[in-house]
Design an enzyme around this catalytic site. Sequence first.
Site, short mmCIF file in Angstrom:
data_model
loop_
_atom_site.label_atom_id
_atom_site.label_comp_id
_atom_site.label_asym_id
_atom_site.label_seq_id
_atom_site.Cartn_x
_atom_site.Cartn_y
_atom_site.Cartn_z
N GLY A 110 0.86 -1.18 0.00
CA GLY A 110 0.00 0.00 0.00
C GLY A 110 0.89 1.24 0.00
N ARG A 135 9.69 -1.36 -5.10
CA ARG A 135 8.44 -1.45 -5.86
C ARG A 135 8.35 -0.19 -6.71
NH1 ARG A 135 3.55 -4.00 -3.30
NH2 ARG A 135 2.92 -4.14 -5.46
N GLN A 151 -6.35 -8.48 -2.26
CA GLN A 151 -6.22 -7.55 -1.13
C GLN A 151 -7.59 -7.10 -0.62
OE1 GLN A 151 -4.55 -7.36 -4.01
NE2 GLN A 151 -2.50 -6.52 -3.75
N ASP A 200 -1.82 4.68 -6.08
CA ASP A 200 -0.38 4.54 -5.85
C ASP A 200 0.39 5.71 -6.43
OD1 ASP A 200 -1.68 1.67 -6.34
OD2 ASP A 200 -0.12 1.57 -4.79
N ASN A 220 -3.55 2.86 -10.04
CA ASN A 220 -4.01 2.09 -8.87
C ASN A 220 -4.03 0.62 -9.25
OD1 ASN A 220 -4.92 2.04 -6.15
ND2 ASN A 220 -6.99 1.64 -6.85
N LYS A 221 -4.36 -0.20 -8.28
CA LYS A 221 -4.35 -1.65 -8.46
C LYS A 221 -5.11 -2.05 -9.72
CE LYS A 221 -2.59 -4.06 -6.48
NZ LYS A 221 -1.26 -4.53 -6.93
O1 MRU Z 1 -0.91 -4.69 -2.54
P1 MRU Z 1 -0.19 -3.73 -3.44
O2 MRU Z 1 0.88 -3.00 -2.70
O3 MRU Z 1 0.27 -4.30 -4.72
O4 MRU Z 1 -1.29 -2.71 -3.90
C1 MRU Z 1 -1.19 -1.38 -3.71
C2 MRU Z 1 -2.41 -0.93 -3.12
O5 MRU Z 1 -2.60 -1.09 -1.93
C3 MRU Z 1 -3.46 -0.41 -3.97
O6 MRU Z 1 -3.14 -0.17 -5.25
C4 MRU Z 1 -4.32 0.58 -3.31
O7 MRU Z 1 -5.59 0.54 -3.86
C5 MRU Z 1 -3.82 1.99 -3.37
S1 MRU Z 1 -2.47 2.27 -2.36
C6 MRU Z 1 -3.17 2.61 -0.88
#
Ligand code: MRU
Length: 367
Positions: free
Chosen positions: A58, A100, A205, A246, A257-258
Amino acid sequence: MNVTVRGRSRAHRTVTFDSGQNEVLLIEQRLLPHEFKIVATRNFRETAAAIQNMIVRGAGAIGATAAYGLAQGARAFRGSNLPKFSAQLDLVQHTLASARPTAVDPVNALIKIRTAMDTGETVAEQQSIALAAAEEFANEDASHCAGIGRHGANLIRDNMRILTHCNAGWLAFVDIGSATAPLYAAQAAGRKFHVYCDETRPRSQGATLTAWELAQQKIPHQIIADNAAGHLMQRGEIDLVIVGSDRVLGRTGEVANKIGTYTKAVLAKRHKIPFYVAIPLSTLDWNLKRGLDIPIEDRHESEVLGAWGVTKSGKREFVRVANPTSGVRNPGFDVTPAELITGIITPAGIFKPTELWKKRKQLGHGG
Ligand code: MRU
């Protein structure tokens, strides 16, 4: 946030620092929701590995971890030779920043700490500034999330059904969370609402972390398969979408974002459902000029071919699901264009994505 494990409730931050042992303390997120455990990293390389291996994950949480990792690396240096100290810091910074690639928060955190350290005249002075600056970053992350909650709570009305994607809860930050902050603030104001957590394959997640957090917080919620959101939107069963990010480009309003966020934004637009992105200021990237330049992490094929879980006896195991001889493409993130986003919820207020550049001073860029 308060975590209740086996009936005992205690306040926790996701990332903390033990200055006596020079260790970063992290919640081992890969074990959740089945086990709650704190782990310590003993040096900056272990801290970078914890980011890379997703013990901590995160944007804000890995930002604070990188900040403490830099302080940890600085404090491990012995001697008073400033040029040698500075060369060591470059190595520490590079190692942590490259753990990352997509989230910008670690990069911003590391720059902030190095800049603060420049005011120290000796190695010892810089070492103590590094830790103070890392603590400041962590505290600011928590207070930014509280600010997101204050502004974002106004979007939530009684009986709303809110969709969220991945985990942008307190585990993804130092405390409170970004996308969850408005939920917690609305709950504190007595509002009643329901949350749908996208499962968020391949790492799940949403199903593991967000759902666990919401359960801890006693917020009514259900986990949905990633493919279910369109159906619920079509039937009028989702009123609002709030996600984290992110990296948000301050010049264009594009949001990384994810993986799967873009799909949800397209669906939300199709169904005229407001789509908000919640971020602390450390998630803003004022340099990149276009979303296509955001580095998108390609992740291991095993995430798509199978899944981690626990057996009935409580043993953590990886099970293969997909055809093992098939190839895999596994991009970890996607980029949502500004036109699909209703607003960016920040600690400084809610802005249209294309307004960010105009509001950059208010958002902490360029004094
Ligand atoms: O589990 P990750 O580190 O691959 O994912 C990142 C995240 O947690 C998300 O993209 C999230 O929605 C935004 S960052 C708080």
